[in-house]
Design an enzyme around this catalytic site. Structure first.
Site, PDB file in Angstrom:
ATOM      1  N   MET A 258      13.291  24.152   5.020  1.00 50.94           N
ATOM      2  CA  MET A 258      12.470  23.459   4.028  1.00 50.94           C
ATOM      3  C   MET A 258      13.336  22.628   3.087  1.00 50.94           C
ATOM      4  O   MET A 258      12.994  21.492   2.758  1.00 50.94           O
ATOM      5  CB  MET A 258      11.653  24.476   3.224  1.00 50.94           C
ATOM      6  CG  MET A 258      10.683  23.803   2.262  1.00 50.94           C
ATOM      7  SD  MET A 258       9.770  24.965   1.239  1.00 50.94           S
ATOM      8  CE  MET A 258       8.676  25.702   2.436  1.00 50.94           C
TER       9      MET A 258
ATOM     10  N   LYS B 289       0.844  -1.201   0.000  1.00 52.46           N
ATOM     11  CA  LYS B 289       0.000   0.000   0.000  1.00 52.46           C
ATOM     12  C   LYS B 289       0.879   1.252   0.000  1.00 52.46           C
ATOM     13  O   LYS B 289       2.081   1.176   0.303  1.00 52.46           O
ATOM     14  CB  LYS B 289      -0.922  -0.019   1.214  1.00 52.46           C
ATOM     15  CG  LYS B 289      -0.192  -0.042   2.559  1.00 52.46           C
ATOM     16  CD  LYS B 289      -1.109  -0.483   3.684  1.00 52.46           C
ATOM     17  CE  LYS B 289      -0.379  -0.474   5.014  1.00 52.46           C
ATOM     18  NZ  LYS B 289      -1.138  -1.164   6.073  1.00 52.46           N
TER      19      LYS B 289
ATOM     20  N   TYR C  73      17.538  28.839  11.398  1.00 55.19           N
ATOM     21  CA  TYR C  73      16.394  29.647  11.841  1.00 55.19           C
ATOM     22  C   TYR C  73      16.268  29.597  13.362  1.00 55.19           C
ATOM     23  O   TYR C  73      16.421  28.541  13.981  1.00 55.19           O
ATOM     24  CB  TYR C  73      15.093  29.103  11.243  1.00 55.19           C
ATOM     25  CG  TYR C  73      14.883  29.443   9.792  1.00 55.19           C
ATOM     26  CD1 TYR C  73      14.769  30.778   9.360  1.00 55.19           C
ATOM     27  CD2 TYR C  73      14.768  28.434   8.842  1.00 55.19           C
ATOM     28  CE1 TYR C  73      14.552  31.077   8.027  1.00 55.19           C
ATOM     29  CE2 TYR C  73      14.547  28.719   7.512  1.00 55.19           C
ATOM     30  CZ  TYR C  73      14.445  30.054   7.111  1.00 55.19           C
ATOM     31  OH  TYR C  73      14.232  30.355   5.788  1.00 55.19           O
TER      32      TYR C  73
END
Ligand code: PLP
Length: 370
Positions: free
Chosen positions: A309, A38, A261
């Site tokens: 990110m 799956k 950050y």
């Protein structure tokens, strides 16, 4: 694939998957080993993984959704495909055309599938009994309804009766025994014809709970892909995934300096920081900042500061300059960092790491003969 595009690689070792399949099959003695593929084979690419498993002898595949079944059917016309999510509303004719067998999870689904047999002839399915995870399947009340009205399953050819364990990764958890007992209890309540139907019970971890849990067909997923099915013991499975990120820049820091950050990390003196082109958008969870380690030439280096990110910062002070330059690769999984280690550091499970591995990473497959 153009290597100039790459911020990172996911290398999937199909030979290791095949070896894991054979290892589990051997552990299963006389019972058969299916494969759960799956979610695109746990994120690894069902179009490559399912054919590799078929080559290793697997004949039965489980997926969650009908479209996942259709994708596998394209590559494997002969094998059996079961849909764990059941009979999705409005997709019934698709199941018949694509030869997808639903895991029937409710009385309602049994009725719909049985009605279709009037026009289409006998149809295959698995009957799912709910024994303690409270997700899908017939509970005791439903089983009694079915036993009183066996005509409602006319035309359905049940290949298996199945259930699913909630705590199989904890061998001493009493829930395992309770679910096994509940399964045997419900099985005896079933209509005559279903009491002798073969049984599918164990997932990856269930295979390691002992002979009582094996029955006729096991449904491993994560163990095939290198996750540890016995978290309290050493991993008996071969590693399947290597995940690498490319170094974009290495900088020398002379004095105390904030990294990333929010300045959650500060260097304390002469330090070298490598910026690697993998971030939370690639599935390297933000939670791993200041927690995880990577590996360069089998030497461990810490991830420092927050995960961005598209980037992480790695303290490579301990690595010789020539082993850690712009364009070199850093192991996020592999080189001594296991899938389960990364999952533990992220306070999650190997399943979530695999299914999150970003599609920005270029995928490579190791296959026999290459
Ligand atoms: C996902 C799933 C499996 C496979 O579980 P693993 O722990 O990955 O081996 C088996 N059965 C059902 C019903 C599932 O949902």
């Amino acid at each position: 694939m153009d290597p100039r595009l790459a911020g990172g690689y996911v290398t999937v070792d199909l030979i290791a998957i095949q070896q894991n399949y054979r290892f589990l099959s051997e552990n299963l003695k006389d019972s058969e080993c299916a494969a759960v593929v799956k979610a695109d084979a746990y994120g690894l690419g069902a179009h490559k993984v399912a054919p590799a498993l078929a080559e290793a002898g697997c004949r039965k595949f489980f997926v969650a959704l009908p479209e996942e079944g259709i994708e596998i059917r394209k590559h494997l016309p002969e094998i059996e495909i079961f849909i764990l999510g059941g009979l999705f509303d409005g997709c019934e004719i698709l199941y018949i055309h694509e030869r997808l067998a639903p895991v029937l999870n409710s009385i309602e689904e049994i009725k719909i599938w049985s009605n279709l047999t009037e026009e289409h002839g006998p149809l295959p399915a698995i009957l799912h009994l709910e024994t303690g995870i409270c997700r899908l399947g017939l509970n005791e009340k439903d089983v009694r309804i079915l036993a009183d009205n066996p005509a409602m399953m006319d035309g359905i050819e049940f290949d298996y009766v199945m259930s699913h364990l909630a705590s199989a990764d904890k061998p001493d958890d009493l829930q395992n025994k309770a679910q096994l007992a509940q399964f045997k209890f419900l099985r005896e309540l079933l209509p005559e014809g279903l009491q002798q139907t073969p049984v599918s019970f164990a997932n990856s971890s269930g295979i390691f709970l002992g002979n009582d849990y094996l029955f006729d067909l096991a449904r491993p997923g994560i163990a095939l892909f290198g996750g540890n099915p016995t978290p309290e013991k050493e991993n008996p499975m071969q590693e399947v995934v290597q995940w690498q990120g490319k170094i974009l820049q290495v900088q020398d820091v002379d004095s105390e300096k904030p990294v990333g950050y929010g300045a959650t990390y500060r260097t304390t003196g002469k330090t070298r920081i490598a910026t690697v082109a993998i971030g939370y958008a690639d599935g390297y969870f933000r939670y791993l900042g200041n927690k995880a380690e990577c590996s360069i030439n089998n030497k461990r280096v810490p991830v420092v500061g927050r995960v961005s990110m598209d980037m992480i910062a790695v303290d490579v002070t301990s690595i010789p300059r020539e082993e850690c330059k712009r364009g070199d690769l850093v192991n996020l999984i592999g080189g001594g960092i296991t899938l389960d280690e990364l999952a533990n550091k992220a306070e999650t499970i190997s399943y979530e790491i695999l299914t999150s591995l970003g599609h920005r990473c270029h995928r490579r497959y190791l296959e026999a003969g290459i």
